[in-house]
Write an enzyme that holds these catalytic residues in place. Structure first.
Site, mmCIF file in Angstrom:
data_model
loop_
_atom_site.group_PDB
_atom_site.id
_atom_site.type_symbol
_atom_site.label_atom_id
_atom_site.label_comp_id
_atom_site.label_asym_id
_atom_site.label_seq_id
_atom_site.Cartn_x
_atom_site.Cartn_y
_atom_site.Cartn_z
ATOM 1 N N MET A 98 0.853 -1.190 0.000
ATOM 2 C CA MET A 98 0.000 0.000 0.000
ATOM 3 C C MET A 98 0.888 1.240 0.000
ATOM 4 S SD MET A 98 -2.492 -1.335 3.056
ATOM 5 C CE MET A 98 -3.432 0.194 3.139
ATOM 6 N N GLY A 184 1.770 4.621 4.129
ATOM 7 C CA GLY A 184 2.161 3.451 3.344
ATOM 8 C C GLY A 184 2.489 2.232 4.193
ATOM 9 N N SER A 185 2.239 1.041 3.670
ATOM 10 C CA SER A 185 2.391 -0.158 4.472
ATOM 11 C C SER A 185 2.141 -1.393 3.610
ATOM 12 C CB SER A 185 1.397 -0.110 5.641
ATOM 13 O OG SER A 185 0.150 0.367 5.185
ATOM 14 N N ARG A 186 1.918 -2.548 4.278
ATOM 15 C CA ARG A 186 1.703 -3.792 3.550
ATOM 16 C C ARG A 186 0.691 -4.653 4.292
ATOM 17 N NH1 ARG A 186 6.744 -7.692 2.998
ATOM 18 N NH2 ARG A 186 5.519 -9.383 3.875
#
Length: 215
Positions: A98, A184-186
């Site tokens: 993301m 932002g990330s995952r």
């Protein structure tokens, strides 16, 4: 269980729960600087970047209504499929990256019951880095018609806070909002053995809309 239904009109966008610690001070600073800008040159200099930052925050923390698509397993996150990896126990991990421009609200991939929500402290390397598996994260387990489904929210270099919306024991319908990762990330989801993947690396996903598995 049936798919979740949206209560707001289609096209309406609300703000994500858990955004206020970042959003409120930014919007307040922008509003104050705009009011003072009429009388102060210094306030004018602050007003432009402050207003731009506030607008950016409103965009980052948008939470649009979605009409949940049919399918056994749907994407829990907006983003891009970063990797598809067979696991030693027979499961398949689908990792979705993301970016800061994606919607940060994550959704339940299946209907079922939340059997576990575990916060695990860790680092904050970029979410696209392999070492991000040791980042700050929240591990979810859902009891579903396909058995146990594991989903992991992983913080990135900018995302320093994961906000679960619901506790262990909650019954969810597919597509329900379950948590927020700031910036932002995952998100990783593990498909059970025998469930085939129907997305490809590099494919864009939409939470609650993109189907992850294949019949």
């Amino acid at each position: 269980m049936p798919h979740s239904q949206t209560s707001a009109p289609r096209g309406r966008v609300r703000l994500a729960r858990g955004a206020s610690p970042w959003l409120l001070p930014t919007v307040a600073t922008a509003a104050l600087s705009l009011v003072k800008a009429r009388r102060s040159g210094a306030a004018k200099a602050v007003a432009v970047p402050a207003t731009a930052l506030a607008a950016g925050m409103l965009w980052f923390f948008r939470d649009p209504e979605r009409e949940i698509a049919p399918g056994r397993v749907i994407s829990p996150a907006d983003g891009v499929v970063q990797s598809i990896m067979p696991w030693k126990d027979g499961r398949t991990r689908v990792a979705i990256f993301m970016s800061p421009l994606n919607v940060h609200v994550n959704r339940a991939p299946l209907s079922g019951t939340v059997t576990s929500v575990e916060h695990i402290p860790g680092g904050f390397v970029p979410a696209f880095n392999k070492e991000s598996e040791n980042n700050e994260r929240v591990v979810w387990h859902f009891d579903t018609e396909l058995g146990d489904i594991e989903m992991i929210q992983i913080a990135g270099a900018v995302a320093r806070r994961i906000v679960p919306y619901i506790p262990q024991g909650t019954k969810v319908e597919q597509g329900d909002r379950i948590g927020l990762i700031r910036f932002g990330s995952r998100v990783d989801i593990y498909l059970p053995e025998g469930v085939e993947v129907d997305v490809e690396v590099g494919q864009k996903t939409v939470a609650g809309v993109t189907r992850i598995d294949r019949d």
